[in-house]
Design a protein around this motif. Sequence first.
Motif, short mmCIF file in Angstrom:
data_model
loop_
_atom_site.label_atom_id
_atom_site.label_comp_id
_atom_site.label_asym_id
_atom_site.label_seq_id
_atom_site.Cartn_x
_atom_site.Cartn_y
_atom_site.Cartn_z
N UNK A 1 56.29 101.07 56.53
CA UNK A 1 56.72 100.03 55.63
C UNK A 1 57.75 100.35 55.30
N UNK A 2 57.94 102.24 54.25
CA UNK A 2 58.85 101.90 53.56
C UNK A 2 60.11 101.96 54.73
N UNK A 3 60.10 103.06 55.94
CA UNK A 3 61.05 103.57 56.71
C UNK A 3 61.48 102.12 57.74
N UNK A 4 60.21 100.88 57.77
CA UNK A 4 60.81 100.12 58.55
C UNK A 4 61.39 98.52 57.26
N UNK A 5 61.71 98.58 56.28
CA UNK A 5 62.00 97.75 55.08
C UNK A 5 60.88 97.03 54.99
N UNK A 6 59.62 97.26 55.32
CA UNK A 6 58.90 96.34 55.66
C UNK A 6 57.52 96.39 54.12
N UNK A 7 56.73 95.55 53.28
CA UNK A 7 55.57 95.86 52.51
C UNK A 7 54.51 96.62 53.30
N UNK A 8 54.16 97.70 52.57
CA UNK A 8 52.69 98.13 53.40
C UNK A 8 51.84 97.32 53.34
N UNK A 9 51.48 96.50 52.68
CA UNK A 9 50.48 95.03 52.69
C UNK A 9 50.94 94.71 54.29
N UNK A 10 52.00 94.12 54.10
CA UNK A 10 52.07 93.01 56.10
C UNK A 10 52.04 94.16 57.19
N UNK A 11 52.38 95.38 56.57
CA UNK A 11 52.29 96.55 58.15
C UNK A 11 50.35 96.67 58.01
N UNK A 12 49.92 96.48 56.73
CA UNK A 12 48.45 96.44 57.87
C UNK A 12 48.26 95.15 58.01
N UNK A 13 48.73 94.46 58.02
CA UNK A 13 48.65 92.63 58.14
C UNK A 13 48.97 92.97 60.25
N UNK A 14 49.62 93.20 60.41
CA UNK A 14 50.70 93.66 62.12
C UNK A 14 49.87 94.47 62.20
N UNK A 15 49.08 95.32 61.92
CA UNK A 15 48.40 96.32 62.52
C UNK A 15 46.76 95.61 63.35
N UNK A 16 46.30 94.77 61.91
CA UNK A 16 45.00 94.22 62.11
C UNK A 16 45.22 92.64 63.01
N UNK A 17 47.12 92.55 63.68
CA UNK A 17 47.05 90.76 64.34
C UNK A 17 46.26 89.99 63.65
N UNK A 18 46.98 90.37 62.29
CA UNK A 18 46.77 89.30 61.55
C UNK A 18 47.66 87.78 60.83
N UNK A 19 49.25 88.72 61.81
CA UNK A 19 50.17 88.41 61.50
C UNK A 19 51.05 88.06 62.77
#
Length: 125
Positions: free
Chosen positions: A38-56
Motif C-alpha cells: 500500500x505504501x509503495x503503491x500510494x494506497x491505503x492498506x485497508x484498500x489493498x486488503x479489499x482488492x486482494x479479497x476481490x471486494x473492490x
Amino acid sequence: MVQKARIDQQEALDFAKAIGDKIRELRVEKGFTQEKLAELAGLHSNYTGQLERGEKRLSVYTLKRVAQGFGMSLEELFRVIDPMEREDEIGEIVNLLKERSKADQRMALKLVKTVLDWRNGTEER
C-alpha cells in the motif's frame, strides 16, 4: 435480460477475486506486507486488503499504481494476472523462462540474439 445482468455481475466479481488472488500471490512472493505494498503503491492498506479479497473493483489507474508498487510496468502485471497461453514454440520458450530469474532471462535473451545474429550472417554468404 435480468438473468444476463446477474451473470455478468457475477463474472465481474469472480474476475475481481481472481485479480486479487494474483496480487496477493505476487505480494507474498516479493515478501511484502499489505501495508508495504500500500505504501509503495500510494494506497491505503485497508484498500489493498479489499482488492486482494476481490471486494473492490479495480480501475486501470489503480492497477497501474499496484504495478508501480511492485516495481513493474502495467504490462508486466497483466502478464502475471492473465498470462498468454500459447501452444507453439514461442509459448514453450515463454513457459521455460517465466519461472527463471531475471538474470537467467537476460542471459537467454542474449543467447537468442547471438544465435540469430550468427544465423543472419551465415544466410548472407
